[in-house]
Design an enzyme around this catalytic site. Structure first.
Site, PDB file in Angstrom:
ATOM      1  CB  CYS A 310      -0.966  -0.005   1.182  1.00  0.00           C
ATOM      2  SG  CYS A 310      -0.176  -0.237   2.796  1.00  0.00           S
ATOM      3  CG  HIS A 734      -4.018   0.438   4.967  1.00  0.00           C
ATOM      4  ND1 HIS A 734      -3.521  -0.391   3.996  1.00  0.00           N
ATOM      5  CD2 HIS A 734      -5.122   1.011   4.434  1.00  0.00           C
ATOM      6  CE1 HIS A 734      -4.299  -0.346   2.922  1.00  0.00           C
ATOM      7  NE2 HIS A 734      -5.279   0.513   3.167  1.00  0.00           N
TER       8      HIS A 734
END
Length: 780
Positions: A310, A734
């Site tokens: 990510c 994340h």
């Protein structure tokens, strides 16, 4: 049907080391799921599309590889009778391709335009080898869920103290407190101490770490993680990393602990990290609980998460949103580069990414019939080839661990700026470059010195002030007072006192130091550092930084330069002087961020020894230097008086196409080392070099390059995109991107959330501000 090429060519199945590109084209993102399928070259296993772009035929013509295997895949209808199992370990327990897809195969010769029999005795082993080989992206995906742990010298050379049996009662709690979980046994002496406080609410007072520091012992095992099979969490405090102990059973038996009698009672570090990574997510629903509506179309294409990628997806989305990257790499009417191996060519892979994100060709709902949700997001493009290419040979980015998004930005800029660019196309990183000017003024004689540093990004330290309501709660979970972006810039550009001896008047009263912009970039990339230290471990905290959506001026941060009334300090003699002493506060700041002391000293020396932010910028730009970890050696710096540099070395660099001033600058910066000077020149492509008043001595007439950026006013900027991060460590959690886009049917630009393959219109802007990590401002 046969053909002369099949008879004459010596075909061999792919070896385990050979990449097989049998999922998507190496030059675009067309894949085996297209109606026409994908051609895999039977000689080199390149993947080429068969659609209107004809990259398969292009490859066949360029390489003279006529034979290919066409693979076409269609999704089966799958009816699930139970929810998927919760992930609890690192193994991938996915369905096989046979379970999920119907696959059609057909071999052909593109030159003869004939179909080939895939059961042919010569062809069958090749086809079988291609289909059984792990596809390139699958190999990368598997690595994403495997911890790449090794042993270390401290385990291999460990000398255990005299053997004794540790009673179970002694194993019940920490030797320094009463904690009865998160307990670590020192394998060297048998001491038991609690670990650091862990994610997920596991308590700890770091007594195991304290023991290691006091005793010098390095290796410890987490008791609750030991299994009868001999697996366990092993940590080496000297390496400050997780390890594997291949003799764990023997080392535990030394203390009377038998593997066969142990039962795992606590989650491992990896299990806790995966669990936390799955929790760190950004809201995909509105305030009333409805799922956000997916967006589709050009410039609204998602990127599939390859496991821990990510950080790559978020940076890539922000960069390719910028005109500099879009115009450079999205060139649908230009011919592709002619190269032997498109998968390992940076230009090809960046052009592939530009087409994937901007064409709109792949931005469509995923027709996966097994999805129960009524909301269909995109399948997402898998950036496996680009990720492998930019990470190749890099200690961190070659792994599948989560990485720092901003460090990736710095690394990608370095690769792009060093690559070749056609004469009619500009290096897109040039739009990010600007010049900071540092002003030093003696507090006694008022004489000044100005120095400049070209860079492509800015570090800002975000002030951390806990809100009163947070009390004495854990740093990772408390609330912090919001700050404005202007406050951060004011702090960065404020004058401060530094302890230096004046070379003009000899005063030790110190200097006033201030850094301001000499020029502004077209795109300003800013890294917001929100770090604090808990239990000796740097953690990231979430501080809202308020940035207006409206354009704002940076005019007040422009340096005025040397004034007529100012008298300059004399130049420092280049002959060898006293030993370099790094600024204590700056050194402590850099070490607190986790940089080794040798790197810190080199960075401070290279940037003037007073500015931790400038030194940090230098560090990120020199991570790949081969001698980055060697101690600072000034014996070769300035060994000759004045600016004299070996003419022979200047001539060598001149033969490579560098100007005399550039060569002088590079040799001065690298202590006369030609090899390092070449590296320096490639990493500073816009540095105009060292110009002397009497340039005639060089025997060449040179024209100085314009400095990066421009100083014209007004300097008005507007926030264009943000990389946000949830998690207490930049190496976990994340990353997502929020980008300002002009959506169809909207009068004003809207914020769009790019959460891997999910692309939706953003509604929770406060969440964006709180977790912002990298900002991109566009000059307007």
């Amino acid at each position: 049907m046969s053909c002369p090429h099949l008879e004459s060519l010596g075909l061999t199945p792919p070896t385990p080391a050979q990449p097989v590109y049998r999922e998507d084209c190496t030059q675009c993102f067309d894949s085996i799921d297209e109606p026409t399928g994908l051609d895999v070259c039977l000689q080199c296993f390149n993947g080429g599309c068969v659609s209107d772009r004809l990259h398969s035929r292009f490859h066949s013509t360029i390489r003279n590889h006529p034979l290919s295997l066409n693979i076409r895949r269609t999704r089966k209808i799958v009816i699930r009778d139970e929810p998927p199992a919760k992930m609890s370990k690192l193994a991938i327990a996915a369905e096989t391709e046979e379970d999920r897809y119907d696959t059609a195969l057909a071999a052909k010769c593109l030159e003869c335009n004939t179909e080939l029999d895939i059961t042919n005795g010569k062809l069958a082993p090749i086809v079988d080898g291609i289909m059984k080989a792990n596809a390139f992206s699958r190999k990368e995906e598997i690595k994403a869920w495997e911890q790449e742990l090794t042993s270390c010298e401290h385990i291999l050379l460990m000398q255990q103290h005299k053997s004794r049996k540790i009673e179970q009662g002694q194993l019940g709690h920490c030797s320094g407190c009463d904690l009865r979980e998160n307990l670590w046994l020192c394998l060297e002496c048998g001491n038991l101490g609690c670990g650091r406080k862990q994610l997920g609410g596991v308590d700890g007072n770091s007594h195991a770490l304290s023991h290691s520091i006091e005793s010098g012992h390095g290796v410890a095992v987490k008791l609750g993680s030991i299994t009868p099979e001999g697996t366990a969490d092993i940590y080496c405090y000297k390496c400050d990393d997780e390890r594997i102990d291949n003799s764990l059973g023997e080392h535990l038996a030394h203390w009377g602990i038998l593997l066969a009698e142990r039962q795992k009672t606590e989650k491992s570090l990896t299990e806790m990290q995966i669990e936390q990574n799955l929790k760190w997510d950004f809201s995909m629903t509105t305030e009333d609980g409805r799922e956000l509506k997916p967006l589709f179309g050009p410039a609204l294409t998602g990127l599939k998460n390859l496991g821990n990628s990510c950080y790559l997806a978020s940076i890539t989305q922000c960069l390719f949103d910028m005109p500099a990257f879009r115009d450079r790499y999205f060139r649908p009417n230009d011919d592709l580069p002619i190269v032997d191996d498109p998968a390992t060519d940076l230009e090809t892979q960046l052009r592939k990414m530009g087409d994937g994100l901007w064409s709109g060709r792949y931005s469509k709902p995923d027709a996966d019939l097994s999805t129960e949700s009524e909301i269909h997001h995109q399948k997402g493009l898998a950036p496996a080839m680009l990720k492998h290419l930019i990470g190749r040979g890099h200690e961190e980015f070659s792994t599948m661990r989560q990485q720092d998004a901003f460090e990736l930005l710095q690394h990608l800029f370095k690769l792009i700026s060093r690559s070749k660019h056609p004469s009619n196309l500009q290096d897109p990183t040039a739009s990010f470059r600007f010049v900071l000017e540092q002003r030093l003024q003696c507090l006694s004689c008022d004489k000044v010195r100005y120095s400049i540093n070209e860079q492509d990004s800015l570090f800002i330290d975000v002030p951390l002030e806990k809100l009163p309501a947070a009390g004495e709660s854990d740093d990772a979970s408390c609330q912090y007072k919001p700050v404005t972006f202007k406050q951060c810039l004011d702090n960065l550009t404020a004058a401060e006192k530094v302890e230096l001896t004046c070379p003009a008047c000899g005063s030790k009263d110190g200097f006033s130091k201030q850094s301001l912009f000499k020029t502004f970039p077209e795109i300003l990339a800013v890294n917001a550092r929100k770090m604090t230290v808990v239990n000796w471990v740097p953690i990231k905290v979430d501080v809202p930084v308020i940035v207006s959506d409206e354009p704002f001026l940076l005019d007040s941060y422009l340096s005025k330069g040397l004034q007529p009334s100012e008298e300059q300090l004399p130049d420092e003699p280049e002959t060898q002087g006293p030993a370099f002493v790094p600024d204590a506060a700056s050194l402590a700041h850099l070490e607190g961020m986790g940089f080794p002391v040798n790197r810190c000293e080199k960075a401070l020396y290279a940037t003037g020894n007073s500015d931790a932010n400038a030194a940090m910028e230098w560090l990120f730009g020199h991570m790949d230097d081969p001698d980055i970890d060697t101690p600072l050696n000034l014996s070769s710096q300035g060994g000759e008086p004045g600016n004299t540099v070996d003419p022979g070395k200047i001539e060598m660099l001149g033969a490579m196409g560098f100007s005399v001033p550039q060569a002088k600058r590079a040799l001065k910066e690298t202590g006369g080392d030609v090899e390092r000077a070449v590296e320096w020149l490639f990493s500073h492509p816009d540095d105009q070099g060292m110009y002397e008043e009497n340039s005639a001595e060089s025997g060449a007439s040179v024209t100085a390059k314009e400095p990066a950026g421009r100083s014209t006013l007004p300097a008005q900027f507007q926030l264009q995109s943000i990389v946000c991060h949830k998690g207490t460590s930049i190496h976990a959690g994340h990353y997502v991107a929020f980008i300002r886009k002009q959506l169809e049917g909207h009068q004003a630009p809207s914020w769009v959330l790019f959460n891997d393959e999910k692309v939706v219109e953003a509604t929770d802007i406060d969440e964006m501000r709180k977790f912002a990590y990298v900002y991109f401002f566009k000059r307007v």
